[in-house]
Motif scaffolding. Structure first.
Motif, PDB file in Angstrom:
ATOM      1  N   LYS A 373       0.814  -1.222   0.000  1.00 30.40           N
ATOM      2  CA  LYS A 373       0.000   0.000   0.000  1.00 30.40           C
ATOM      3  C   LYS A 373       0.848   1.274   0.000  1.00 30.40           C
ATOM      4  CE  LYS A 373      -3.944  -1.907   2.605  1.00 30.40           C
ATOM      5  NZ  LYS A 373      -4.739  -1.749   3.855  1.00 30.40           N
ATOM      6  N   TYR A 374       1.987   1.242   0.732  1.00 31.37           N
ATOM      7  CA  TYR A 374       2.713   2.483   0.986  1.00 31.37           C
ATOM      8  C   TYR A 374       4.151   2.395   0.456  1.00 31.37           C
ATOM      9  CZ  TYR A 374      -1.201   2.567   4.205  1.00 31.37           C
ATOM     10  OH  TYR A 374      -2.464   2.493   4.739  1.00 31.37           O
ATOM     11  N   PRO A 375       4.589   3.432  -0.269  1.00 30.09           N
ATOM     12  CA  PRO A 375       5.954   3.416  -0.831  1.00 30.09           C
ATOM     13  C   PRO A 375       7.015   3.650   0.235  1.00 30.09           C
ATOM     14  CG  PRO A 375       4.880   5.490  -1.322  1.00 30.09           C
ATOM     15  CD  PRO A 375       3.839   4.644  -0.659  1.00 30.09           C
ATOM     16  N   ILE A 376       8.168   2.990   0.035  1.00 31.88           N
ATOM     17  CA  ILE A 376       9.324   3.195   0.917  1.00 31.88           C
ATOM     18  C   ILE A 376      10.327   4.079   0.180  1.00 31.88           C
ATOM     19  CG2 ILE A 376      11.278   2.098   2.083  1.00 31.88           C
ATOM     20  CD1 ILE A 376       9.552  -0.392   2.432  1.00 31.88           C
ATOM     21  N   ILE A 377      10.800   5.122   0.850  1.00 32.50           N
ATOM     22  CA  ILE A 377      11.836   6.014   0.309  1.00 32.50           C
ATOM     23  C   ILE A 377      13.118   5.774   1.090  1.00 32.50           C
ATOM     24  CG2 ILE A 377      12.502   8.399  -0.155  1.00 32.50           C
ATOM     25  CD1 ILE A 377      10.036   7.598  -1.712  1.00 32.50           C
ATOM     26  N   GLY A 386      10.802   0.263  -2.406  1.00 35.33           N
ATOM     27  CA  GLY A 386       9.999  -0.911  -2.078  1.00 35.33           C
ATOM     28  C   GLY A 386       8.667  -0.458  -1.514  1.00 35.33           C
ATOM     29  N   TYR A 387       7.950  -1.391  -0.864  1.00 34.81           N
ATOM     30  CA  TYR A 387       6.613  -1.065  -0.345  1.00 34.81           C
ATOM     31  C   TYR A 387       6.423  -1.641   1.056  1.00 34.81           C
ATOM     32  CZ  TYR A 387       5.555   0.541  -5.028  1.00 34.81           C
ATOM     33  OH  TYR A 387       5.573   1.239  -6.214  1.00 34.81           O
ATOM     34  N   TRP A 388       5.384  -1.104   1.744  1.00 36.18           N
ATOM     35  CA  TRP A 388       5.080  -1.493   3.128  1.00 36.18           C
ATOM     36  C   TRP A 388       3.569  -1.415   3.322  1.00 36.18           C
ATOM     37  CZ3 TRP A 388       8.123  -4.106   5.961  1.00 36.18           C
ATOM     38  CH2 TRP A 388       7.980  -4.177   7.351  1.00 36.18           C
ATOM     39  N   ASN A 392       0.691   2.464  10.458  1.00 32.24           N
ATOM     40  CA  ASN A 392       1.264   3.099  11.654  1.00 32.24           C
ATOM     41  C   ASN A 392       2.698   3.582  11.424  1.00 32.24           C
ATOM     42  OD1 ASN A 392      -1.081   2.621  13.131  1.00 32.24           O
ATOM     43  ND2 ASN A 392      -0.377   0.564  13.746  1.00 32.24           N
ATOM     44  N   ASP A 393       3.361   3.050  10.388  1.00 31.94           N
ATOM     45  CA  ASP A 393       4.753   3.423  10.118  1.00 31.94           C
ATOM     46  C   ASP A 393       4.877   4.581   9.130  1.00 31.94           C
ATOM     47  OD1 ASP A 393       5.743   1.407  11.782  1.00 31.94           O
ATOM     48  OD2 ASP A 393       5.577  -0.083  10.168  1.00 31.94           O
ATOM     49  N   LEU A 394       3.749   5.136   8.684  1.00 29.95           N
ATOM     50  CA  LEU A 394       3.776   6.206   7.678  1.00 29.95           C
ATOM     51  C   LEU A 394       4.309   7.512   8.242  1.00 29.95           C
ATOM     52  CD1 LEU A 394       0.457   6.024   5.612  1.00 29.95           C
ATOM     53  CD2 LEU A 394       2.786   5.855   4.734  1.00 29.95           C
ATOM     54  N   VAL A 419       6.979   5.668   3.841  1.00 34.16           N
ATOM     55  CA  VAL A 419       7.689   4.992   4.921  1.00 34.16           C
ATOM     56  C   VAL A 419       9.181   5.127   4.628  1.00 34.16           C
ATOM     57  CG1 VAL A 419       8.057   2.803   6.124  1.00 34.16           C
ATOM     58  CG2 VAL A 419       5.787   3.367   5.226  1.00 34.16           C
ATOM     59  N   LEU A 420       9.974   5.365   5.671  1.00 34.60           N
ATOM     60  CA  LEU A 420      11.399   5.621   5.472  1.00 34.60           C
ATOM     61  C   LEU A 420      12.207   4.331   5.575  1.00 34.60           C
ATOM     62  CD1 LEU A 420      13.119   8.186   4.981  1.00 34.60           C
ATOM     63  CD2 LEU A 420      13.683   8.154   7.404  1.00 34.60           C
ATOM     64  N   GLY A 421      13.123   4.139   4.608  1.00 32.86           N
ATOM     65  CA  GLY A 421      14.041   3.008   4.667  1.00 32.86           C
ATOM     66  C   GLY A 421      15.152   3.271   5.670  1.00 32.86           C
TER      67      GLY A 421
END
Length: 657
Positions: A373-377, A386-388, A392-394, A419-421
């Protein structure tokens, strides 16, 4: 004693002249300064004269430029290098007797001084010239040789004008009485109008003096596409005669038209100290400068981008040079001190332009999902790493942020929840004083020294950036983005352009094999053990594979890929013309056409059509000789072929621009 002398160095007589000058006075009566040999060779290496080109020095002195050009041509037409004891004495053994005969007639020198003419003549005789073309001639006041033009002109003309100035004839573009102005004008007017090249050593007056003649000359050199580079030399290279500061003007009528910029190069050390004795030192900027100048020329020829990290080498827009009508060509006029930020606005540190971010969640790379659902930067080159799926981690966006890779020094502008890598990533949240995109664009173009895998945030946060009012920041962002739209549109044109030939039903259809000669039987590969870095290109299916020290073919040919994935992918052209001495391996068919127009037409046609029905194999696609020969080719008249090729070449030129 005389019988014991050797004359294997082109400036032995120049050494004698230098001694005479030191005895008779600081300079000759016409302002002659002997040009240092390494500076002559440097200019010749930049201009690269060829065996079929005419070369002139209109103020030739002891003929140093002519001899150096001659030796350069011999070197580049030699199969073997000389013995160490004969260093520099290339034989030119690839030149035929007819080549040599013609070559000897390609060098011309003028000098106003009969003594210099005699020295030049003897110097040329000693280098094998039986009838050297050296003339006692006043280049600036005589019209007898005005209609002689040359492919390459090299000169270090006299810097001194006699009392009362020169009284030139009326054919000069610029009416002046200064010798240095008139010589540069003369050279610009006497190189070949379309392909001519020149290298001229000039005093600083030419570079920045504000008198009308100087400004007019600089304006012509820039606006009329003569000048492509300026090399600033250190003051003192003409010691012990003079400490005068000089530069080299480099002209090329072909290259100057291909760019709206001029390259500036500053030489701080050229291998000798700048005292009267000119002792050799270990600091020498000339080799690196030569490589960069040759790289720049290659980039212009290939329509590719030139870049350099050398702080003494940079490009300046011709429009900037033309500003205020001064046309200043001084290197230091444009070189910006990297340690001094040039701005009319308040300078603010990066740390003072961001807010504290209370966010600690970081996802390890091993846990990234391929979909979610959510992109990782993170700090990798991929914008989204990637994705997550855990909301709650957004990191929830209130205003766009800049994500900085502390290890990679990569900046990303992010205007959505993410979401942060993990590992070395920092979120920079711009405060109310700075526009987020302005902040991002500025940081993206900020130089941060590479500290290896160390952390770079410490250096970045102390960087000072100019802070205009928010309204001006927005104007700057709008301007950048409007340019970006143009760039994106241009990329679309380049990526999607394919030459198209509209087929007329009345054209005759012929098999490719019937209109050309196939030379595949003469091809042969070069084993890896036999490969040596040579001067002849070694071609394969997609172009040059290597350079070798021999050749098989020497003419105009059309090469066509025989195998490889590109036959189907068509990322690059599968048909490409080559010319001259080459080697071809078994991965490219080689075809010889009777007419150049037909070769060019067939090349365009094959690159514009789908050849899948002629290709065998999928894992390893192959276009065998039988299938190649059977490809049907529409063949209009030669006139029509020429017309089509010319039209598509014009389109290609627009795409290249």
């Amino acid at each position: 004693i005389i019988n014991g002398f050797t004359y294997d160095h082109s400036e032995k007589l120049g050494d004698a002249f230098e001694y005479l000058l030191s005895v008779l006075g600081s300079q000759g009566d016409a302002g002659q300064f002997r040009t240092p040999r390494h500076i002559i060779d440097f200019i010749v290496e930049i201009l690269q004269p060829k065996k079929n080109e005419t070369v002139c020095d209109p103020a030739c002195g002891t003929a140093g430029f002519l001899i150096s050009s001659y030796k350069y041509i011999l070197k580049n037409n030699s199969k073997h290098t000389p013995n160490p004891s004969q260093e520099g004495n290339y034989r030119g053994d690839l030149l035929t007797p007819d080549d040599r005969k013609k070559l000897m007639q390609n060098f011309t020198g003028y000098d106003i001084s009969p003594d210099m003419v005699r020295l030049s003549l003897v110097n040329m005789y000693l280098h094998g010239f039986t009838t050297p073309k050296i003339y006692e001639y006043d280049t600036l006041t005589s019209e007898d040789r005005w209609n002689e033009y040359f492919d390459v002109i090299l000169a270090n003309p006299p810097f001194m004008s006699p009392k009362g100035g020169i009284k030139p004839h009326k054919k000069f573009t610029i009416q002046a009485n200064r010798s240095e102005v008139l010589f540069v004008d003369y050279i610009a007017e006497h190189i070949h109008p379309s392909t001519g090249r020149a290298g001229i050593i000039v005093p600083e007056g030419i570079i920045f003096q504000s008198a009308t003649a100087y400004k007019t000359l600089r304006k012509i050199l820039v606006d009329k596409n003569y000048l492509f580079a300026v090399v600033s030399l250190p003051a003192g290279i003409f010691q012990p005669y003079s400490g005068v500061k000089t530069s080299i003007l480099l002209m090329d009528k072909t290259l100057a038209k291909k760019t709206d910029k001029i390259l500036f190069v500053k030489i701080e050390n050229e291998g000798f100290d700048l005292g009267a004795q000119r002792r050799e030192i270990d600091k020498n900027d000339l080799p690196d400068a030569l490589k960069l100048l040759q790289q720049y020329k290659q980039n212009l020829q290939n329509n590719t981008v030139f870049t350099s990290n050398n702080k003494n080498v940079f490009l300046v827009d011709k429009m900037r040079i033309a500003a205020k009508e001064e046309y200043n060509l001084s290197v230091d006029h444009y070189r910006v001190n990297e340690n001094v930020q040039q701005s009319n606005f308040e300078m603010v540190s990066v740390e003072d332009l961001i807010e504290d971010v209370k966010y600690t969640t970081k996802i390890q790379k091993s846990e990234f999902l391929e979909n979610g659902k959510y992109p990782i930067i993170d700090q990798s080159e991929n914008f989204i790493a990637g994705y997550w799926n855990n909301e709650n981690d957004l990191f929830k966006i209130e205003k766009p942020v800049v994500v900085f890779g502390d290890h990679t020094r990569i900046f990303k502008y992010v205007d959505f929840d993410f979401v942060l890598g993990a590992d070395g990533v920092k979120i920079l949240l711009p405060n109310e004083n700075v526009n987020s995109k302005f902040f991002y664009y500025y940081l993206k173009n900020t130089k941060i020294k590479n500290l290896g895998y160390s952390r770079h945030w410490k250096e970045l946060k102390e960087k000072q950036i100019p802070l205009p009012p928010l309204s001006i920041q927005r104007q700057i962002v709008n301007k950048i983005e409007s340019f970006q739209k143009i760039i994106d549109g241009a990329k679309q044109v380049v990526e999607n352009y394919k030459p198209q030939i509209e087929i007329d039903a009345s054209w005759e259809m012929v098999e490719l094999g019937s209109i050309c000669e196939n030379l595949d039987s003469k091809r042969k590969p070069v084993t890896s053990s036999d490969r040596k870095q040579g001067k002849y290109p070694y071609y394969g299916a997609s172009g040059i594979v290597d350079y070798v020290d021999d050749y098989i073919f020497d003419d105009d040919y059309l090469l066509i890929s025989e195998d490889g994935a590109n036959l189907l992918a068509r990322v690059t052209p599968i048909a490409f013309s080559v010319k001259g001495k080459i080697w071809v391996n078994n991965h490219a068919h080689i075809l010889k056409f009777k007419k150049k127009a037909t070769q060019s037409f067939v090349e365009l046609y094959l690159n514009s059509i789908n050849l899948e029905i002629h290709i065998t194999g999928s894992a390893q696609p192959k276009l065998n000789q039988a299938n190649l020969n059977g490809i049907p080719i529409p063949l209009p008249s030669i006139e029509e072929q020429t017309k089509i090729v010319t039209q598509i070449e014009k389109e290609q030129q627009l795409v290249n621009k």
